[in-house]
Design a protein around this motif. Structure first.
Motif, PDB file in Angstrom:
ATOM      1  N   ARG A 170       0.809  -1.220   0.000  1.00 60.11           N
ATOM      2  CA  ARG A 170       0.000   0.000   0.000  1.00 60.11           C
ATOM      3  C   ARG A 170       0.843   1.272   0.000  1.00 60.11           C
ATOM      4  NH1 ARG A 170      -2.038   2.385   4.756  1.00 60.11           N
ATOM      5  NH2 ARG A 170      -3.727   3.893   4.420  1.00 60.11           N
ATOM      6  N   ARG A 171       2.036   1.225   0.597  1.00 64.73           N
ATOM      7  CA  ARG A 171       2.847   2.436   0.676  1.00 64.73           C
ATOM      8  C   ARG A 171       4.031   2.363  -0.286  1.00 64.73           C
ATOM      9  NH1 ARG A 171       6.285   5.244   5.544  1.00 64.73           N
ATOM     10  NH2 ARG A 171       7.708   3.529   5.079  1.00 64.73           N
ATOM     11  N   ILE A 172       5.002   1.540   0.006  1.00 61.00           N
ATOM     12  CA  ILE A 172       6.245   1.491  -0.760  1.00 61.00           C
ATOM     13  C   ILE A 172       6.664   0.031  -0.907  1.00 61.00           C
ATOM     14  CG2 ILE A 172       8.694   2.161  -0.750  1.00 61.00           C
ATOM     15  CD1 ILE A 172       7.797   4.586   0.991  1.00 61.00           C
ATOM     16  N   GLY A 173       7.322  -0.253  -2.026  1.00 65.54           N
ATOM     17  CA  GLY A 173       7.845  -1.597  -2.207  1.00 65.54           C
ATOM     18  C   GLY A 173       9.017  -1.878  -1.288  1.00 65.54           C
ATOM     19  N   ILE A 174      10.089  -1.075  -1.407  1.00 67.94           N
ATOM     20  CA  ILE A 174      11.302  -1.248  -0.600  1.00 67.94           C
ATOM     21  C   ILE A 174      11.697   0.106  -0.029  1.00 67.94           C
ATOM     22  CG2 ILE A 174      13.750  -1.867  -0.640  1.00 67.94           C
ATOM     23  CD1 ILE A 174      13.119  -3.703  -3.018  1.00 67.94           C
ATOM     24  N   THR A 175      11.906   0.161   1.287  1.00 69.04           N
ATOM     25  CA  THR A 175      12.295   1.401   1.950  1.00 69.04           C
ATOM     26  C   THR A 175      13.617   1.215   2.669  1.00 69.04           C
ATOM     27  OG1 THR A 175      10.017   2.142   2.291  1.00 69.04           O
ATOM     28  CG2 THR A 175      11.686   3.080   3.739  1.00 69.04           C
ATOM     29  N   GLY A 176      14.514   2.188   2.499  1.00 69.61           N
ATOM     30  CA  GLY A 176      15.743   2.246   3.273  1.00 69.61           C
ATOM     31  C   GLY A 176      15.820   3.590   3.975  1.00 69.61           C
ATOM     32  N   ALA A 177      15.981   3.569   5.283  1.00 65.38           N
ATOM     33  CA  ALA A 177      16.046   4.807   6.060  1.00 65.38           C
ATOM     34  C   ALA A 177      17.201   4.696   7.043  1.00 65.38           C
ATOM     35  CB  ALA A 177      14.732   5.041   6.798  1.00 65.38           C
ATOM     36  N   THR A 178      18.278   5.437   6.774  1.00 69.68           N
ATOM     37  CA  THR A 178      19.522   5.324   7.535  1.00 69.68           C
ATOM     38  C   THR A 178      20.106   3.931   7.318  1.00 69.68           C
ATOM     39  OG1 THR A 178      18.571   6.823   9.184  1.00 69.68           O
ATOM     40  CG2 THR A 178      20.622   5.743   9.757  1.00 69.68           C
TER      41      THR A 178
END
Length: 921
Positions: free
Chosen positions: A449-457
């Motif tokens: 629903r939001r993002i496929g793959i997320t990287g944060a820091t």
């Protein structure tokens, strides 16, 4: 953990032909095979030995009877290769392998033989220490025969999770006990040194209150199972979770493979309110290193298919009040004066628990949004001291967001910034547990629903050979590397296929050291940062806004795409090279001269193109080299660039140059462009040098009274019969030098025309004009104003009409009447054909002007016309018709005389022509 030997495992249907002596275990049938010279041989199967769990185990007789159930067909026979070509040996008898009946009869006789298998002598069977479970077999441990799961007899490092033992359901029920059992099994396997753990194929349900939690140093094979998130109304969930918000807990060397993780997006209860964007399939948090997600599916999450996040741990907030002018001695660690640096007034604690919990690493950073207030340098030094304030060592020339390792014994530290300003300083010092060396490979991530793959820091993030698509609803992005800004570094996106998203397939925010290669995108790639390599990608109906510094954008192909490079204070040192653009456009927002350059790119446009200009470059000059642009824009111009931009070694076929006025073209080929028309600009120039033109209609209408046009060493081929190459309405200066003009098909017209408004200073020198009709002219300047002269030198005319001599123009030779009149200098030579000899300028007079013509009555005069009266030169300042009677001419320099409707202005003394003897002529 001890060294382990792991054997091949797979589904029975996928079992390959094993090498001789190689073991293979079938995870779905619990069968074991070994490779031989004649193929895969099975160890004793389950139904031959018997399942111990169905036995009454209070006496040994039942166990013995069960083992004696081995029937004749399971008798093992010795089969080996024969030394005779084409034969095999079975139980010592040599058979010809091509004699099917012989083989059949021999094998059948052996298989049907009556055998008496007895193991009543076995007295050392132990079923009390380890009670048997479903699927167990007897194995000898050196002391006793004990019930043992078949997986444990295969490899000392592999473990197949026992569903009944751990209370696990693989029928999509009993979520709480299922996840507890899986986690207990994973922990038990880890504690017992199993590095390869398999989960039997099935459907497993995960509750919102917990997650599957893998252990370190383990490869997990989920056996193509489906792992579901149980429908819920919670905002934060994860099907599988690695790592923790606790910085003391560290996850490492974990591989997750062959699983399908399915969120509850379509059964989720969103009614409690909130965004519900934090329900993920797989979530990493904090210290996570060397984590691989391989051959998995992540779909239908309320949030992301995959997310990896660091922990925002700040313990220092230095500001201007903590700094003073000065430096620190590199040898002693003592404070010293400095005119080029500032230093911390008091030392900071570097033994903080946040540092020790983070492997003794920390970094100096901007705030949560990446902003470094008051910082004008990217370089600083750090000096370390022990608990007695004794100097230990220094780290020189460190950068913001660079990991810094605390030296052994260091308790405090000083910062030295390589700048002099103390104004407005504010930054942070963090010890940041983060995911590193994370790999997602051969996965499909979709319908989240939001993002496929997320990287944060995150750092050292490898996203390889995945299909990422249709992640939309709440946000709609394929891959998002965002929160953390410059903390996000070394991101590698390789060989992925992305489609079905909103505006962006890939987003970076403040990300450093990015590689995006061999991907296919149907939405944009956008973002900011530094040190990017974007190459060998395919963009279809996409493009992007790329605001990073130090970017290589190379060998990319695009179809129906639009790219924008640069933004205020962003987008420096960008190279766009070796790319192919079909019906696509690029916009270059230059932040300084030559910030973004384009080299060796091709643009192909057709009637379907609806994007704007192929190239638009704004704000500052740049260099565009080795371009090929084929096809005319449907809207906008082929090329728009800032004044002075250099276009080199490029080919334009059917271009539209409208709007591309004040550029310098060198070594370019221009074929059949649409007419170009300049506007009323001052102090600019349009230059073509060493260019080839193939023209079928007018190329240029130049109408810029304050600007210049130059064609130098160019070749012009006009193909049609009505010649019209350049028309000059007005200009400041026009130069045609050493050019070749050819119009073999023309029967009328002129290469260069001039209107009645043209006041330009023209130089036409060293050119060759060729045609096949005397109705064709090199120039057509009969109506040009003579405010400035037209200078002709050393031109060659072949097959067309000669250049006419007009009063006010300058030629090498001509009659007395057509002597040069303007821009005369001492020593200038002219061959007077009336006199039959050369003459020279002895004195240029006041302004280098000459005329032998007196004013006539009732005659019309045009602007710039020169006459001589009363020994003075007068120029027509206001055109009109002279009066019936001659006025008294004002002989004061620059004063005017009205004559009818004409106004004359006095230009002083005329230039003086003399012959070779110095006599005035």
């Amino acid at each position: 953990m001890a060294q382990k030997i792991q054997i091949k495992s797979c589904l029975k249907a996928d079992l390959p032909l094993l090498d001789i002596g190689e073991f293979g275990f079938c995870t779905d049938t619990n069968e074991l095979f070994i490779g031989s010279e004649i193929g895969n041989l099975q160890f004793a199967p389950n139904d031959a030995i018997g399942f111990l769990s169905s036995l009454t185990t209070n006496n040994k007789t039942n166990l013995v009877n069960s083992i004696n159930e081995i029937n004749d067909r399971d008798n093992l026979h010795l089969i080996k290769a024969s030394t005779t070509n084409g034969n095999i040996i079975i139980d010592g008898r040599e058979l010809r392998i091509f004699n099917d009946q012989d083989i059949k009869s021999t094998i059948e006789s052996k298989a049907n033989a009556i055998h008496d298998h007895t193991i009543n002598a076995i007295t050392d069977i132990d079923t009390n220490t380890i009670p048997p479970s479903v699927g167990d077999h007897l194995s000898y441990n050196g002391v006793n025969w004990v019930p043992t799961q078949i997986s444990n007899t295969i490899s000392s490092s592999s473990y197949l999770v026992e569903l009944n033992r751990w209370g696990i359901k693989n029928d999509k029920t009993d979520s709480i006990n299922t996840v507890k059992g899986i986690n207990d099994a994973f922990l038990w396997a880890y504690e017992n040194n199993f590095s390869y753990v398999s989960l039997p194929k099935g459907e497993y349900l995960v509750p919102s209150s917990s997650s599957i939690q893998p252990q370190n140093d383990t490869f997990y094979d989920f056996g193509s199972s489906k792992i579901y998130m149980e429908p819920n109304d919670q905002e934060r969930t994860a099907i599988l979770k690695i790592g923790s918000s606790d910085a003391t807990k560290k996850a490492h060397h974990i591989t997750i493979s062959n699983a399908e993780f399915i969120g509850d997006r379509y059964a989720h209860d969103y009614s409690p309110g909130g965004t519900h964007e934090w329900g993920h399939c797989i979530a990493l948090k904090g210290h996570c290193k060397f984590i691989t997600i391989f051959n998995c599916i992540m779909k239908d999450a309320t949030g992301d298919g995959f997310i990896a996040e660091g922990i925002y741990n700040v313990w220092l907030y230095p500001t201007s009040s903590n700094f003073e002018a000065g430096g620190v001695n590199e040898a002693t660690g003592s404070k010293q004066t400095s005119q080029t640096t500032i230093r911390t007034i008091n030392p900071y604690d570097v033994s903080h628990f946040r540092v020790t919990n983070n492997d003794n690493k920390f970094m100096l950073t901007g705030n949560g949004y990446g902003t470094l207030y008051g910082i004008t340098t990217d370089s600083f030094d750090i000096f370390f001291y022990d608990n007695n304030n004794n100097f230990i060592s220094a780290l020189k020339n460190k950068s913001w967001y660079e990991d810094i390792e605390r030296p052994t014994g260091a308790e405090s530290m000083h910062f030295v910034l390589k700048q002099t300003s103390l104004n407005g300083i504010a930054f942070e010092v963090r010890a940041e547990p983060r995911p590193e060396f994370i790999t997602i490979e051969n996965c499909e991530i979709f319908n989240n629903r939001r993002i496929g793959i997320t990287g944060a820091t995150i750092r050292h993030f490898f996203i390889k050979n995945n299909i990422v698509h249709d992640n939309n609803g709440y946000v709609g992005v394929g891959i998002d590397i965002e929160d953390g800004y410059r903390s996000n570094q070394n991101i590698h996106i390789l060989g992925n296929k992305l489609y079905g998203h909103g505006i962006n397939d890939i987003i970076f925010v403040g990300t450093y050291y990015v590689t995006v290669q061999r991907n296919s995108l149907t939405s944009n790639l956008s973002g900011s940062g530094n040190h990017w390599n974007i190459s060998n990608n395919f963009f279809q109906k996409s493009g992007g806004s790329i605001f990073a510094d130090n970017v290589i954008f190379s060998n990319n192909n695009s179809h129906d795409a639009a790219f924008s490079f640069g933004a205020p204070n962003k987008g420096r040192n960008v190279i766009i090279s070796c790319c192919t653009f079909f019906n696509s456009s690029i916009a270059l927002n230059q932040q300084q001269p030559y910030a973004i350059n384009v080299d060796n790119c091709s643009f192909y446009n057709d009637a379907d193109k609806y994007r704007g200009s192929s190239i638009s470059s704004f704000n500052y000059i740049t260099r565009l080299k080795n371009l090929t642009i084929i096809g005319r824009e449907q809207s906008g111009a082929t090329l728009i660039a800032s004044e002075g931009t250099l276009v080199e070694n490029s080919t334009f076929i059917n271009p539209k140059f409208s709007g591309s006025y004040w550029l310098e073209y060198k070594n370019c080929k221009i074929v059949k462009p649409i007419v170009m028309a300049t506007g009323n600009e001052l102090g600019k120039q349009l230059v073509f040098e060493n260019c080839d033109f193939t023209i079928a209609e007018r190329f240029l209408t130049f109408n810029s009274p304050g600007s210049d046009l130059k064609l130098i060493r160019c070749k012009v081929l006009f193909e049609n019969n009505a010649l019209d190459f350049i028309s000059i309405t007005d200009a400041k200066m026009v130069l045609f030098s050493d050019c070749e003009f050819s119009a073999p098909n023309a029967n009328s017209g002129a290469f260069i025309k001039s209107s009645g408004l043209n006041k330009a200073f023209l130089i036409i020198a060293g050119n060759k004009f060729y045609g096949t009709s005397t109705n064709v002219n090199a120039v057509e300047f009969t109506s040009k104003l003579t405010v400035e002269p037209t200078l002709y030198y050393n031109n060659t005319i072949d097959g067309i009409a000669p250049i006419p001599h007009i009063i006010g123009e300058t030629h090498n030779s001509g009659s007395t009447i057509t002597r040069p009149q303007r821009r005369l200098t001492e020593g200038l030579q002219y061959f007077d054909t009336t006199l039959g000899k050369p003459i020279y300028i002895k004195s240029k007079g006041t302004y280098g002007l000459y005329s032998s013509e007196s004013v006539l009555r009732n005659k019309g005069y045009r602007l710039g016309h020169l006459v001589i009266e009363d020994g003075k030169i007068y120029e027509c300042h206001t055109p009109g018709i002279t009066g019936n009677e001659k006025p008294i001419f004002n002989t004061l320099l620059n004063n005017t005389t009205t004559d009818g409707t004409v106004i004359w202005i006095c230009k002083g003394n005329p230039a003086i022509w003399v012959n070779s003897n110095g006599s005035v002529i």
